[in-house]
Design a protein around this motif. Structure first.
Motif, mmCIF file in Angstrom:
data_model
loop_
_atom_site.group_PDB
_atom_site.id
_atom_site.type_symbol
_atom_site.label_atom_id
_atom_site.label_comp_id
_atom_site.label_asym_id
_atom_site.label_seq_id
_atom_site.Cartn_x
_atom_site.Cartn_y
_atom_site.Cartn_z
ATOM 1 N N ILE A 239 0.833 -1.138 -0.557
ATOM 2 C CA ILE A 239 0.315 0.353 0.043
ATOM 3 C C ILE A 239 1.284 1.427 -0.068
ATOM 4 N N ALA A 240 2.214 1.204 0.909
ATOM 5 C CA ALA A 240 2.986 2.232 1.085
ATOM 6 C C ALA A 240 3.561 2.665 -0.506
ATOM 7 N N ARG A 241 3.986 1.208 -1.260
ATOM 8 C CA ARG A 241 4.706 1.824 -2.091
ATOM 9 C C ARG A 241 3.630 2.728 -3.129
ATOM 10 N N ALA A 242 2.288 1.946 -2.967
ATOM 11 C CA ALA A 242 1.462 2.490 -4.181
ATOM 12 C C ALA A 242 0.877 3.856 -4.279
ATOM 13 N N LEU A 243 0.701 4.354 -3.029
ATOM 14 C CA LEU A 243 0.551 5.555 -1.919
ATOM 15 C C LEU A 243 2.281 6.443 -3.146
ATOM 16 N N ARG A 244 3.953 5.836 -2.436
ATOM 17 C CA ARG A 244 4.912 6.655 -2.683
ATOM 18 C C ARG A 244 4.750 6.526 -4.342
ATOM 19 N N SER A 245 4.448 6.573 -4.898
ATOM 20 C CA SER A 245 4.807 5.906 -6.516
ATOM 21 C C SER A 245 3.483 7.720 -6.609
ATOM 22 N N VAL A 246 2.721 8.374 -6.046
ATOM 23 C CA VAL A 246 1.767 8.932 -6.576
ATOM 24 C C VAL A 246 2.090 10.086 -5.317
ATOM 25 N N THR B 15 -6.023 -3.823 3.001
ATOM 26 C CA THR B 15 -6.189 -4.097 1.276
ATOM 27 C C THR B 15 -4.561 -3.670 0.874
ATOM 28 N N PRO B 16 -4.289 -4.932 0.748
ATOM 29 C CA PRO B 16 -3.094 -4.738 0.151
ATOM 30 C C PRO B 16 -2.637 -5.320 -1.385
ATOM 31 N N CYS B 17 -3.702 -5.247 -2.195
ATOM 32 C CA CYS B 17 -3.798 -5.069 -3.469
ATOM 33 C C CYS B 17 -4.773 -4.073 -4.331
ATOM 34 N N ILE B 18 -4.207 -3.169 -3.277
ATOM 35 C CA ILE B 18 -5.062 -1.531 -3.896
ATOM 36 C C ILE B 18 -3.711 -1.388 -4.549
ATOM 37 N N THR B 19 -4.143 -0.267 -5.903
ATOM 38 C CA THR B 19 -3.147 -0.508 -7.312
ATOM 39 C C THR B 19 -3.189 1.490 -7.046
ATOM 40 N N HIS C 179 -10.677 4.530 1.486
ATOM 41 C CA HIS C 179 -9.936 4.833 -0.631
ATOM 42 C C HIS C 179 -10.273 6.351 -0.922
ATOM 43 N N ALA C 180 -9.153 7.218 -0.376
ATOM 44 C CA ALA C 180 -10.250 8.487 -0.358
ATOM 45 C C ALA C 180 -9.017 10.040 -0.969
ATOM 46 N N ILE C 181 -9.242 11.171 -1.381
ATOM 47 C CA ILE C 181 -8.157 12.229 -2.100
ATOM 48 C C ILE C 181 -9.215 13.188 -0.987
ATOM 49 N N LEU C 182 -8.231 13.539 -0.171
ATOM 50 C CA LEU C 182 -9.387 15.466 0.355
ATOM 51 C C LEU C 182 -7.882 16.117 0.047
ATOM 52 N N PRO C 183 -8.984 17.279 0.347
ATOM 53 C CA PRO C 183 -8.237 18.778 0.401
ATOM 54 C C PRO C 183 -8.134 18.376 1.698
ATOM 55 N N VAL C 184 -6.585 19.288 2.452
ATOM 56 C CA VAL C 184 -6.192 19.349 4.099
ATOM 57 C C VAL C 184 -7.112 20.230 4.349
ATOM 58 N N VAL D 215 -15.807 8.152 -6.684
ATOM 59 C CA VAL D 215 -15.045 7.778 -8.057
ATOM 60 C C VAL D 215 -15.461 5.963 -8.604
ATOM 61 N N PHE D 216 -16.133 5.744 -9.513
ATOM 62 C CA PHE D 216 -15.578 4.329 -10.019
ATOM 63 C C PHE D 216 -14.475 3.387 -10.155
ATOM 64 N N TRP D 217 -14.480 2.810 -9.555
ATOM 65 C CA TRP D 217 -13.288 1.428 -9.748
ATOM 66 C C TRP D 217 -13.979 0.531 -10.267
ATOM 67 N N ASN D 218 -13.502 -0.561 -11.208
ATOM 68 C CA ASN D 218 -13.668 -1.781 -11.659
ATOM 69 C C ASN D 218 -13.215 -2.693 -11.491
ATOM 70 N N LYS D 219 -12.263 -2.626 -10.551
ATOM 71 C CA LYS D 219 -11.176 -3.668 -10.396
ATOM 72 C C LYS D 219 -11.278 -4.016 -9.401
ATOM 73 N N GLU D 220 -12.140 -4.828 -9.166
ATOM 74 C CA GLU D 220 -12.763 -5.629 -7.466
ATOM 75 C C GLU D 220 -11.371 -5.862 -6.514
ATOM 76 N N SER D 221 -10.790 -6.801 -7.711
ATOM 77 C CA SER D 221 -9.879 -7.753 -7.285
ATOM 78 C C SER D 221 -8.770 -6.337 -6.416
ATOM 79 N N ASP D 222 -8.532 -5.379 -6.480
ATOM 80 C CA ASP D 222 -7.904 -3.922 -5.983
ATOM 81 C C ASP D 222 -8.502 -4.018 -4.264
ATOM 82 N N PHE D 223 -9.936 -3.997 -4.192
ATOM 83 C CA PHE D 223 -10.383 -4.052 -2.991
ATOM 84 C C PHE D 223 -9.865 -5.387 -2.260
#
Length: 191
Positions: A38-45, A102-106, A137-142, A173-181
């Protein structure tokens, strides 16, 4: 408000009652602690990534994370207390969060949230899939979310994440890759 910078936070501050009290973020999934992919996926963005945890702070620190504990005034109002602590810590225009189980989140899922936030940066955006909403799994204005969440916690009788989002203003935000969840929150999830 424009999305100019981004912090990422892995939410690992829960009591983990369905996992028998074990700290889910530190449990091994595919031979590494669940917090790591999860941290790797977050670090990438994101510009920076930290962990919200209330136990095993030394273990998370040993993995290379700055650890932020729940806001003490609201410690019984999880997961919103952890979210508030992360908003207080974030030194960016926006905060991207993800739960530790949720270790499969991308990275792609996070990019979808970022793109939605670029279009309407004053709202909270969260992922939704075919089988329901995934509000952690969200993004918020701080800055605006921090003030509004503190008031919500002071006034609300219930402490639902989605209830706060709706008061603030949000879009899914609809995300159709259920395996990510894939949600690994019971011992049977590892079988």
């Amino acid at each position: 408000m424009v999305l100019t910078s981004l912090s990422g936070a892995v939410l690992a501050g829960g009591k983990s009652t369905r996992m028998g009290g074990q700290d889910k973020g530190l449990l091994l999934f595919q031979n590494e602690p669940m917090v790591m992919p999860i941290a790797r996926a977050l670090r990438s963005v994101s510009d920076s990534v930290f962990v919200n945890a209330n136990r095993h702070v030394e273990e998370y620190s040993a993995l290379g994370f700055e650890v932020i504990s729940d806001h003490q005034d609201y410690s019984e109002k999880e997961p919103l207390s952890g979210l508030l602590a992360c908003l207080i810590r974030a030194d960016s225009s926006h905060l991207l969060v993800s739960p530790c189980d949720t270790p499969c989140i991308t990275e792609s899922a996070f990019v979808a949230l970022i793109e939605a936030s670029r279009i309407s940066p004053d709202e909270i955006h969260y992922l939704a899939g075919e089988f329901g909403n995934h509000p952690l799994h969200a993004i918020l204005p701080v800055q605006s979310a921090r003030g509004k969440l503190q008031g919500f916690l002071d006034d609300a009788g219930k402490y639902s994440v989605l209830a706060f989002y709706e008061v603030f203003g949000c879009k899914s935000v609809f995300w159709n890759k259920e395996s990510d969840f894939l949600n690994v929150n019971t011992p049977d999830s590892f079988l």
